[in-house]
Enzyme design. Structure first.
Site, PDB file in Angstrom:
ATOM      1  N   GLU A   1       4.000  -0.050  11.489  1.00  0.00           N
ATOM      2  CA  GLU A   1       4.664  -1.071  10.658  1.00  0.00           C
ATOM      3  C   GLU A   1       4.493  -0.793   9.158  1.00  0.00           C
ATOM      4  O   GLU A   1       5.303  -1.249   8.349  1.00  0.00           O
ATOM      5  CB  GLU A   1       4.131  -2.466  10.992  1.00  0.00           C
ATOM      6  CG  GLU A   1       4.586  -3.002  12.346  1.00  0.00           C
ATOM      7  CD  GLU A   1       3.892  -2.369  13.547  1.00  0.00           C
ATOM      8  OE1 GLU A   1       2.768  -1.825  13.379  1.00  0.00           O
ATOM      9  OE2 GLU A   1       4.465  -2.401  14.649  1.00  0.00           O
ATOM     10  N   ASN A   2       3.455  -0.033   8.786  1.00  0.00           N
ATOM     11  CA  ASN A   2       3.254   0.269   7.357  1.00  0.00           C
ATOM     12  C   ASN A   2       4.377   1.148   6.787  1.00  0.00           C
ATOM     13  O   ASN A   2       4.554   1.217   5.565  1.00  0.00           O
ATOM     14  CB  ASN A   2       1.890   0.936   7.114  1.00  0.00           C
ATOM     15  CG  ASN A   2       0.696   0.005   7.300  1.00  0.00           C
ATOM     16  OD1 ASN A   2      -0.404   0.439   7.634  1.00  0.00           O
ATOM     17  ND2 ASN A   2       0.893  -1.291   7.090  1.00  0.00           N
ATOM     18  N   TRP A   3       5.186   1.783   7.657  1.00  0.00           N
ATOM     19  CA  TRP A   3       6.357   2.547   7.165  1.00  0.00           C
ATOM     20  C   TRP A   3       7.358   1.625   6.477  1.00  0.00           C
ATOM     21  O   TRP A   3       8.225   2.073   5.739  1.00  0.00           O
ATOM     22  CB  TRP A   3       7.063   3.298   8.308  1.00  0.00           C
ATOM     23  CG  TRP A   3       6.307   4.487   8.825  1.00  0.00           C
ATOM     24  CD1 TRP A   3       5.770   4.627  10.063  1.00  0.00           C
ATOM     25  CD2 TRP A   3       6.012   5.713   8.124  1.00  0.00           C
ATOM     26  NE1 TRP A   3       5.142   5.848  10.186  1.00  0.00           N
ATOM     27  CE2 TRP A   3       5.281   6.536   9.015  1.00  0.00           C
ATOM     28  CE3 TRP A   3       6.282   6.202   6.836  1.00  0.00           C
ATOM     29  CZ2 TRP A   3       4.818   7.805   8.668  1.00  0.00           C
ATOM     30  CZ3 TRP A   3       5.822   7.469   6.488  1.00  0.00           C
ATOM     31  CH2 TRP A   3       5.111   8.252   7.390  1.00  0.00           C
TER      32      TRP A   3
ATOM     33  N   ARG B   1      -5.397  -6.651  -1.899  1.00  0.00           N
ATOM     34  CA  ARG B   1      -5.984  -7.874  -2.461  1.00  0.00           C
ATOM     35  C   ARG B   1      -7.200  -7.535  -3.330  1.00  0.00           C
ATOM     36  O   ARG B   1      -7.458  -8.176  -4.339  1.00  0.00           O
ATOM     37  CB  ARG B   1      -6.368  -8.836  -1.324  1.00  0.00           C
ATOM     38  CG  ARG B   1      -5.177  -9.636  -0.821  1.00  0.00           C
ATOM     39  CD  ARG B   1      -5.463 -10.271   0.499  1.00  0.00           C
ATOM     40  NE  ARG B   1      -5.392  -9.282   1.571  1.00  0.00           N
ATOM     41  CZ  ARG B   1      -5.879  -9.463   2.784  1.00  0.00           C
ATOM     42  NH1 ARG B   1      -6.506 -10.586   3.082  1.00  0.00           N
ATOM     43  NH2 ARG B   1      -5.747  -8.535   3.711  1.00  0.00           N
TER      44      ARG B   1
ATOM     45  N   ASP C   1      -8.799  -3.160   6.090  1.00  0.00           N
ATOM     46  CA  ASP C   1      -7.771  -4.001   5.459  1.00  0.00           C
ATOM     47  C   ASP C   1      -8.279  -4.639   4.160  1.00  0.00           C
ATOM     48  O   ASP C   1      -9.477  -4.830   3.978  1.00  0.00           O
ATOM     49  CB  ASP C   1      -7.351  -5.095   6.453  1.00  0.00           C
ATOM     50  CG  ASP C   1      -6.033  -5.751   6.058  1.00  0.00           C
ATOM     51  OD1 ASP C   1      -5.284  -5.157   5.258  1.00  0.00           O
ATOM     52  OD2 ASP C   1      -5.754  -6.855   6.552  1.00  0.00           O
TER      53      ASP C   1
ATOM     54  N   SER D   1      -0.400   2.132   9.834  1.00  0.00           N
ATOM     55  CA  SER D   1       0.217   1.675  11.086  1.00  0.00           C
ATOM     56  C   SER D   1       1.707   2.021  11.123  1.00  0.00           C
ATOM     57  O   SER D   1       2.321   2.311  10.087  1.00  0.00           O
ATOM     58  CB  SER D   1       0.052   0.154  11.221  1.00  0.00           C
ATOM     59  OG  SER D   1       0.921  -0.515  10.322  1.00  0.00           O
TER      60      SER D   1
HETATM   61  C1  IPE Z   1      -3.421  -3.232   9.439  1.00  0.00           C
HETATM   62  O1  IPE Z   1      -3.334  -3.807   8.182  1.00  0.00           O
HETATM   63  C2  IPE Z   1      -3.103  -1.763   9.368  1.00  0.00           C
HETATM   64  C3  IPE Z   1      -4.118  -0.923   8.730  1.00  0.00           C
HETATM   65  C4  IPE Z   1      -5.264  -1.325   8.292  1.00  0.00           C
HETATM   66  C5  IPE Z   1      -3.759   0.463   8.615  1.00  0.00           C
HETATM   67  P1  IPE Z   1      -1.984  -4.500   7.685  1.00  0.00           P
HETATM   68  O2  IPE Z   1      -2.265  -5.021   6.325  1.00  0.00           O
HETATM   69  O3  IPE Z   1      -0.863  -3.556   7.821  1.00  0.00           O
HETATM   70  O4  IPE Z   1      -1.803  -5.662   8.738  1.00  0.00           O
HETATM   71  P2  IPE Z   1      -1.158  -7.112   8.586  1.00  0.00           P
HETATM   72  O5  IPE Z   1       0.203  -6.916   7.991  1.00  0.00           O
HETATM   73  O6  IPE Z   1      -2.053  -7.921   7.714  1.00  0.00           O
HETATM   74  O7  IPE Z   1      -1.132  -7.653   9.978  1.00  0.00           O
HETATM   75  C1  IPE Z   2      -5.104  -1.775   4.086  1.00  0.00           C
HETATM   76  O1  IPE Z   2      -4.980  -2.534   2.933  1.00  0.00           O
HETATM   77  C2  IPE Z   2      -4.545  -0.383   3.928  1.00  0.00           C
HETATM   78  C3  IPE Z   2      -3.307  -0.128   4.670  1.00  0.00           C
HETATM   79  C4  IPE Z   2      -2.736  -0.961   5.474  1.00  0.00           C
HETATM   80  C5  IPE Z   2      -2.672   1.150   4.467  1.00  0.00           C
HETATM   81  P1  IPE Z   2      -3.651  -3.312   2.587  1.00  0.00           P
HETATM   82  O2  IPE Z   2      -2.763  -2.407   1.791  1.00  0.00           O
HETATM   83  O3  IPE Z   2      -3.037  -3.886   3.793  1.00  0.00           O
HETATM   84  O4  IPE Z   2      -4.201  -4.456   1.639  1.00  0.00           O
HETATM   85  P2  IPE Z   2      -3.842  -6.002   1.701  1.00  0.00           P
HETATM   86  O5  IPE Z   2      -4.054  -6.453   3.104  1.00  0.00           O
HETATM   87  O6  IPE Z   2      -2.417  -6.127   1.268  1.00  0.00           O
HETATM   88  O7  IPE Z   2      -4.792  -6.658   0.756  1.00  0.00           O
HETATM   89 MG    MG Z   3      -3.318  -5.620   4.790  1.00  0.00          MG
END
Ligand code: IPE
Ligand code: IPE
Ligand code: MG
Length: 271
Positions: free
Chosen positions: A84-86, A41, A37, A82
């Site tokens: 939820e990432n969709w 950022r 994660d 994840s």
């Molecule tokens: C968790 O990170 C999912 C992955 C690293 C693939 P997210 O950025 O999606 O999780 P939240 O939204 O901070 O809980």
């Molecule tokens: C993790 O980084 C990668 C995925 C969830 C695909 P993020 O994209 O969630 O980065 P932040 O948490 O917004 O910084």
């Molecule tokens: Mg994240």
């Protein structure tokens, strides 16, 4: 260490020494799972767009995979996308999928050189066809490798995993293959997408968030958790070694009492 500078079998003597010390120090986790994660950022802190963070994160994936293989970790599961990432913007999703295709194309040969088998967990059917094809090809091409299994969690969530297990068990109950009274921990474990993988010993989460975000919910029951403020694109093998050191200093009790505690309190009265 910059992975670009060294080819697969060239490890710096300093790094080799660090790994040997770690191996002598204690047990190397059999299964490490990582919530990668903080890419967005990381990019923002550099005045860049989120996708630049995802691209930079690929170098961390390469370094951590290689280091785990060298250390003798048996299974490395990476939470890459994840369920939820969709819900993220279309542009970010398609950039992530393209990055996945490119990485699979570029890295499969190296996985073979390093004797690493690729696998995946998640709702793979939801991935775009090119992505799915590339993933299936890479899985087939690395199927006989033995050193370590690299499992990509893609379109994955712990609740999805439990639901699909319950669905499959229900069908077997309906067909008379499983008797409802016999359903126990082991039945559920066998129907999860991770049936062939031991539960993670160590879960690492980067970017300082204190949550599991729907990752390996069943499987994490007794995992040790290590959280670092470092954003994923900055997480490299030296910090992995710190996470393993922290793991080695933990006392895993699995709900039981260690023998020396029992000796310290021999006469606790039970009322
Ligand atoms: C968790 O990170 C999912 C992955 C690293 C693939 P997210 O950025 O999606 O999780 P939240 O939204 O901070 O809980
Ligand atoms: C993790 O980084 C990668 C995925 C969830 C695909 P993020 O994209 O969630 O980065 P932040 O948490 O917004 O910084
Ligand atoms: Mg994240």
């Amino acid at each position: 260490m910059n992975t670009e500078e060294l080819t697969s079998n060239q490890q710096s003597p300093e790094d080799q020494e660090k790994q040997e010390l770690l191996q002598k120090r204690g047990e190397i986790p059999r299964h490490i799972a990582v919530i990668m994660d903080g890419n967005g950022r990381w990019a923002k802190s550099r005045g860049s767009v989120r996708i630049a963070g995802h691209k930079a994160g690929v170098d961390s994936v390469k370094d951590i995979t290689e280091a785990c293989g060298q250390l003798g970790v048996g299974y490395l599961t990476l939470y890459a996308f994840s369920t939820e990432n969709w819900g993220r913007p279309k542009g970010e999703i398609s950039a992530l999928m393209k990055l996945l295709v490119q990485s699979l194309r570029n890295e499969t040969r190296k996985l073979n050189e390093n004797d690493i088998k690729l696998s995946s967990i998640g709702e793979i059917d939801r991935l775009p066809p090119t992505c799915r094809r590339e993933l299936e090809d890479a899985i087939a091409l690395t199927a006989d490798n033995k050193r370590m299994e690299l499992c990509l969690a893609l379109s994955y969530s712990g609740r999805w995993d439990i639901c699909q297990a319950v669905n499959r068990i229900s069908k077997k109950v309906r067909d008379g293959v499983i008797c409802p009274d016999d359903i126990d921990d082991e039945t559920i474990k066998k129907h999860l997408s991770t049936a062939h993988i031991p539960d993670p010993d160590l879960i690492v989460r980067t970017s300082g968030e204190f949550r599991l975000s729907n990752f390996l919910l069943w499987q994490s029951a007794y995992s040790e958790i290590y959280i670092t403020d470092t954003y994923w694109p900055d997480f490299r093998r030296d910090e992995l070694y710190e996470a393993i050191k922290a793991y080695q200093s933990r006392e895993r009790r699995f709900g039981k009492v260690l023998s020396h505690f029992e000796l310290e309190e021999p006469s606790v009265a039970i009322r």
